[in-house]
Design a protein around this motif. Sequence first.
Motif, PDB file in Angstrom:
ATOM      1  N   THR A  98       0.814  -1.217   0.000  1.00 33.42           N
ATOM      2  CA  THR A  98       0.000   0.000   0.000  1.00 33.42           C
ATOM      3  C   THR A  98       0.847   1.267   0.000  1.00 33.42           C
ATOM      4  O   THR A  98       0.313   2.366   0.123  1.00 33.42           O
ATOM      5  CB  THR A  98      -0.947   0.016   1.210  1.00 33.42           C
ATOM      6  N   GLY A  99       2.154   1.120  -0.126  1.00 32.02           N
ATOM      7  CA  GLY A  99       3.020   2.274  -0.249  1.00 32.02           C
ATOM      8  C   GLY A  99       3.198   2.660  -1.700  1.00 32.02           C
ATOM      9  O   GLY A  99       2.724   2.000  -2.624  1.00 32.02           O
ATOM     10  N   VAL A 100       3.918   3.743  -1.915  1.00 34.72           N
ATOM     11  CA  VAL A 100       4.199   4.214  -3.266  1.00 34.72           C
ATOM     12  C   VAL A 100       5.345   3.435  -3.868  1.00 34.72           C
ATOM     13  O   VAL A 100       5.312   2.978  -4.998  1.00 34.72           O
ATOM     14  CB  VAL A 100       4.530   5.718  -3.265  1.00 34.72           C
ATOM     15  N   GLY A 101       6.424   3.268  -3.088  1.00 36.32           N
ATOM     16  CA  GLY A 101       7.631   2.646  -3.594  1.00 36.32           C
ATOM     17  C   GLY A 101       7.381   1.268  -4.130  1.00 36.32           C
ATOM     18  O   GLY A 101       6.676   0.466  -3.549  1.00 36.32           O
ATOM     19  N   GLY A 114       0.193  -1.533  -6.292  1.00 37.29           N
ATOM     20  CA  GLY A 114      -0.154  -2.414  -5.190  1.00 37.29           C
ATOM     21  C   GLY A 114      -1.565  -2.149  -4.704  1.00 37.29           C
ATOM     22  O   GLY A 114      -2.160  -1.108  -4.985  1.00 37.29           O
ATOM     23  N   VAL A 115      -2.122  -3.116  -3.986  1.00 37.17           N
ATOM     24  CA  VAL A 115      -3.446  -2.987  -3.391  1.00 37.17           C
ATOM     25  C   VAL A 115      -3.392  -3.581  -1.989  1.00 37.17           C
ATOM     26  O   VAL A 115      -2.585  -4.474  -1.713  1.00 37.17           O
ATOM     27  CB  VAL A 115      -4.523  -3.721  -4.216  1.00 37.17           C
ATOM     28  N   PRO A 116      -4.245  -3.117  -1.084  1.00 38.69           N
ATOM     29  CA  PRO A 116      -4.293  -3.749   0.233  1.00 38.69           C
ATOM     30  C   PRO A 116      -4.887  -5.145   0.129  1.00 38.69           C
ATOM     31  O   PRO A 116      -5.725  -5.416  -0.744  1.00 38.69           O
ATOM     32  CB  PRO A 116      -5.202  -2.815   1.032  1.00 38.69           C
ATOM     33  N   HIS A 117      -4.455  -6.046   1.017  1.00 39.41           N
ATOM     34  CA  HIS A 117      -5.108  -7.349   1.063  1.00 39.41           C
ATOM     35  C   HIS A 117      -6.584  -7.177   1.401  1.00 39.41           C
ATOM     36  O   HIS A 117      -7.441  -7.812   0.796  1.00 39.41           O
ATOM     37  CB  HIS A 117      -4.441  -8.239   2.119  1.00 39.41           C
ATOM     38  N   GLY A 126      -0.518  -2.622   5.147  1.00 30.50           N
ATOM     39  CA  GLY A 126       0.275  -3.261   4.111  1.00 30.50           C
ATOM     40  C   GLY A 126       1.739  -2.950   4.271  1.00 30.50           C
ATOM     41  O   GLY A 126       2.170  -2.326   5.248  1.00 30.50           O
ATOM     42  N   VAL A 127       2.508  -3.388   3.292  1.00 27.04           N
ATOM     43  CA  VAL A 127       3.933  -3.085   3.282  1.00 27.04           C
ATOM     44  C   VAL A 127       4.177  -1.875   2.402  1.00 27.04           C
ATOM     45  O   VAL A 127       3.378  -1.550   1.524  1.00 27.04           O
ATOM     46  CB  VAL A 127       4.779  -4.279   2.787  1.00 27.04           C
ATOM     47  N   ARG A 187       6.352  -0.903   6.372  1.00 28.21           N
ATOM     48  CA  ARG A 187       4.936  -1.154   6.606  1.00 28.21           C
ATOM     49  C   ARG A 187       4.169   0.159   6.511  1.00 28.21           C
ATOM     50  O   ARG A 187       4.730   1.245   6.689  1.00 28.21           O
ATOM     51  CB  ARG A 187       4.698  -1.785   7.978  1.00 28.21           C
ATOM     52  N   VAL A 188       2.880   0.012   6.211  1.00 27.86           N
ATOM     53  CA  VAL A 188       1.990   1.155   6.132  1.00 27.86           C
ATOM     54  C   VAL A 188       0.758   0.828   6.972  1.00 27.86           C
ATOM     55  O   VAL A 188       0.176  -0.250   6.845  1.00 27.86           O
ATOM     56  CB  VAL A 188       1.563   1.448   4.678  1.00 27.86           C
TER      57      VAL A 188
END
Length: 960
Positions: A830-833, A841-844, A870-871, A887-888
Motif C-alpha cells: 500500500t506504499g508508493v515505492g 499495489g493494493v491492500p489485502h 500493508g507493506v 509497513r503502512v
Amino acid sequence: MIYSGEVTQDQRIMAHRRWHALTRGASVMAYVSAGLLAAPAHAQGEGTPQSVEGSEETIIITGSRVITNGFQAPTPVAVVTAEELQTLAPTSLSDALNKLPVFQNSAQPQYFVGASAGQSFLNLRSLGPERVLILLDGRRVVPSTANGTTDVNILPEAMVKRVDVVTGGASAAYGSDAVAGVVNFVLDTDYRGVKGRAQYGISEDGLGENYRANLSAGFGLGDRGSLIVSGQYYKNDGVKGWGEFDWFNSCALIPNPAGSPQNLSACGVRSAAFTSGGIITGGPLAGTDFGPGGTPREFVYGDERTGFSMIGGSGVDHGANFFAIPETERITGFAHFKYELADYVTVFVDALYGQSKSKYNFTSSWQGLGTEYQIQIDNAFLPTEIRDRMLEEGVTSFPLARYSDDFGFLTNNVRNRTWRVTTGMDVDLGGWKVSAYYAHGENRFDLALENNVYINRLYNAADAVDGPGGPICRSTLTQPGNGCVALDVFGRGSPSQAALDWVTGTTRQFVHVKQDVFEVSAAGDAFDLWAGPVSLAFGAGYRTESSAQTVDETSTGTRVFTGDYLGWPPQFTGALGAWERTNPQPLSGSYDVMEVFGEVLVPLLRDSSIGYSADLNGAIRYTNYSTSGGVTTWKLGLTYEPVAGLRFRGTRSRDIRAANVTQMFTGASSSQGGLTDPFQEVGSPNRIPVVNVLSFGNPNLRPEVADTTTLGLVFQPSGIPGFSASIDYFDIKIKDAIGTLGGQVTVNQCFEGATELCSLLTRDANGVLLTVRTPFLNIAERATRGLDFEVGYVTQLGDGRLALRALATYIDKLTTTNPGAPTLDTAGQTGVGGGGGANPGVPHWSGNASIGYDVNGFGIDLLGRYVGPGVLDVNLSPAALDPALNRVDSAFYADMTLSKKLRVGGAEAELYLTVNNLFDRAPNYAPNSFFVFGTYQGATNPGLFNLMGRQYTGGIRFEF
C-alpha cells in the motif's frame, strides 16, 4: 438506487426514491455493488437481469447481450445509479466510482501521471485502464489517448442514470479490451423536463477550490420525436505544491551512510547535491553555495548525508513545489435525437463533445550527478572571491550543480478535445430485436511544455567569458553570430531574461486519434424447452482506429555540442531529442478489426425436484486484427438455485486485448533522469547516474490472452425480508501482457536475474550506466485472485427507511512475472515505492460500510471506507530497510451527506452538504525514495489515501 441483479416479472419492489427492498434474485459482487455507497439502497442479484416495477419503466440489467426475459446470468455485474454516485462523491461521477474497491489505482486528478493530468481512467482490479472497455449506452467511445484509454470525465454526466459494471472477462460478449471488465454508462435518453445542478467545494485548509454546474432539458417533437440537450461546466483550482498541505514534512527513504540497512526512513529530508543558486560539488572549493547576487557562502550539510540527500542542513526539498493536484477546467455537451419511423422502427442520432484543460508543473531544469556545469576560471560571471581561491588552490575549473527554479518550472498546459457522432436504428420484430449503429469519433490532444531547456544551447551559454561589450559565450569567439547569450548561473535570480529566452522554449506535442465503429446485432427467443425459451444473440462488427502524433523540430533533433570547453556530458552526444527533459517523437499508425459473435442462454431447470432453477449461458466471438490476425474468445457460465433464496453461479472465459496504436507504432523517444543502478555499490557516485531512457513501439506485438474464473454464492432467506449475504471468488490470469517496464524496472529486473533485459542496458567503458531502452513487449504475465463479501439489510424505521450495508474485498494476489525474474506480488503493498505505474499495489483487505436514513424529505448518509495495513514496498528486503519501517498502517475515512428536499411551486429542489474525510485524517505515511533533488508525492500513496483533509461540498439540485 443500486441494482446488481434480478427481479422477476411477478416480483415487485416498493419504489421510494432511493429505497428499494431486496428481491428473490439478490446477489452480489460486493466490491462493486454500491452497497458501499452512503445513500441507502439495496443491491440485488448481480449478474442477473432485473426489472424494477413501480417506476416509470422496467429496467433490465444483465451483463449479457442475450438475456432480456428475466432469466439469471452468471456474469458478475453491478449497477450504481446516478443518485448514489452524487451522494458518494458530489465532485464528479469518476470520483464516486473511484471510491469503490474494485477501481483502486484508477488514474485520478490527484494521482495523475504526465498527459493524464485532469483526466480519469477507470482501472478494474488494478489490471490497468487499457484492459477496461468503456461503453456509452452499450457502444464504444473514441479513446481519449493514443493508448486506447477513455477519460470518463468527458461523458455527459448529467444524463447518466446508472453505471453498469461487468467485472471479470467479457471479451466474448463485448469485444477486445474487456479483459478486466466493462463499464457501461447508461443515459436517460427518454428524459422529459428541465433539471440542473450547481455546487461549490473547498477543503477546510482552503485548498482545491472547485465549482460545478450543469443544465439539461428533454422534450418531445411531435408524436414520434424527442430531443435531449445537456451541458456541464467544472473547474478545480488544484493544489500547486505538496508543501501547501499542513501534513507535509519532506519525508522519504534515503540511503543509509552506515550501509546497513541500505535505507533509512526519515522526515525533514533536504537536497545535499543541488541548490537554487548553484553549489560546487568537487575539488577544494566543494561545499560552496552561491546566494542571491552570486554571493559565495558555506553550505551547511545536515545529518545522514549521502551524495544527494541529508536530514536538515541548509538545503531545500525541491519536491515540495511540485503540483499535487493540477488545475483543471472542463466542459461537456451532449444532444440526442430520437424518432419513431413506425411503431416497430426507431432511429436516433446523438452527438457528444468534451473538452478539458489542465495545468501543472513537475520540476525545473537541473544539472548535477554527472551533468554539472564545468565552470572555468575565466568565467565572466565568476565572483572575484572564488577566482582568487581557485588561484590559491591551483585549480582552473570546478563542477557546479544547480536546480534552476529561476528558469521557471517545467509547466504542462494540456488541452484535450473529444467529439463523437453516433447514428443507429432499432427494429422490434415481435420476439426479436435488431439493432445497428455507426459511430465516428475523434480526439485531439495538445500539450505545450513551457520552460524546457535547449540542451544544445545550455552549456555554451553557461561557458561565458569577457568580451568587448561585456560577457559573451566562449563559443561566439570562434563562431561569430551564433546567437548565444551568456548565462549567469551564480545565485538564484542571476540569469538575465535575454539568456533565459535563449536557453528555454516550449515543447509541442499534438495527437489526433480517430475511431469508426459499425455493429449490427439481433437478439430474441429461438424456441422453447422444458424449462423455458432458449435465447440467442448474434451479430457482426467492424472497427478502425488510427492515431497520429506530430511534435516540434527540437524534439526530433539530436544532442550535439558545438562549444569549446570540456563540460559537455559525454552521455548526451548523439542522443535523440534536443530538449533537456521531454522529447516526444512522431507517431502514425492504424489498424482495423472485423468481428462476428454469438451468445446463447439455455434454461435447464424450473421448479424441478432437483432444483428451483438452473441456466446455462455461453458466448463466442471471432476477431480478426489487421495487425496480428485472428483470435477466438469464449465464455461459459452456469447458475443454479437448489432452493429459493440460495443461488450458486460460475463462469469461465477466454479474453483478449490487442496492442493499441501507441504500443505498436510510437517512434523512439528519449527522456533523461537519475536512476538507481543496483550493480553499483551504495555510496558510489555511479550508483545514481543520469541516464537516457529510450522508449519505442513494437509492431510485432501479439494480443494478450486472459483466462478468468468466477464463482459465487448468494443467500437471501425469505424469512428475513430485506436481508441478503453473498460471497464471490475471482481468478484472472493474463499471458503475453503488453507493456513497457520503464527505465528503473528494467534495470532492477536485469539485476534480479532477467538476463534477456540486460541487453537493453548500455554502459561506458567504466561500467557507468548510460542508456536504458524500454520497448513495448509481450513480456509479462499478470494475475489476480481474491474474494468479495457483502451483507445488507433494509427495513422500515418509524416513518422512514433505514439501510445498512457492510462489504469487504480480500485480494490474495496481484502478480507480475517477467521472464527470468522473481514473481512480483503487490497484493498487500500500500506504499508508493515499488508500485510505480506498471505494477500498482493494493491492500489485502479493504471495505466499506454505510448507513442511511431518509424521512419526510430529510436524509442523512454516513459512509466509512477502510484500507487495510500493508507493506511499503515488496521489493525491500530486511537488508534494504528495517522490516519495522517497511509497513503502512491501515486507514479509515468517514464521509457524511445531509440533504433536504423542497418543493417550490411546480419545481422540486434538493439542498445538500457533503463532508468528506469527516475526521480530517492525514494521509498515511508511505515514503518513496528521495528523487535526486526532492521528495516524491508527499511521502504517501495518492491512489489509496486522502490528501485533502476535511472537505466541504454544498449545492442544489432542481427539476421542473
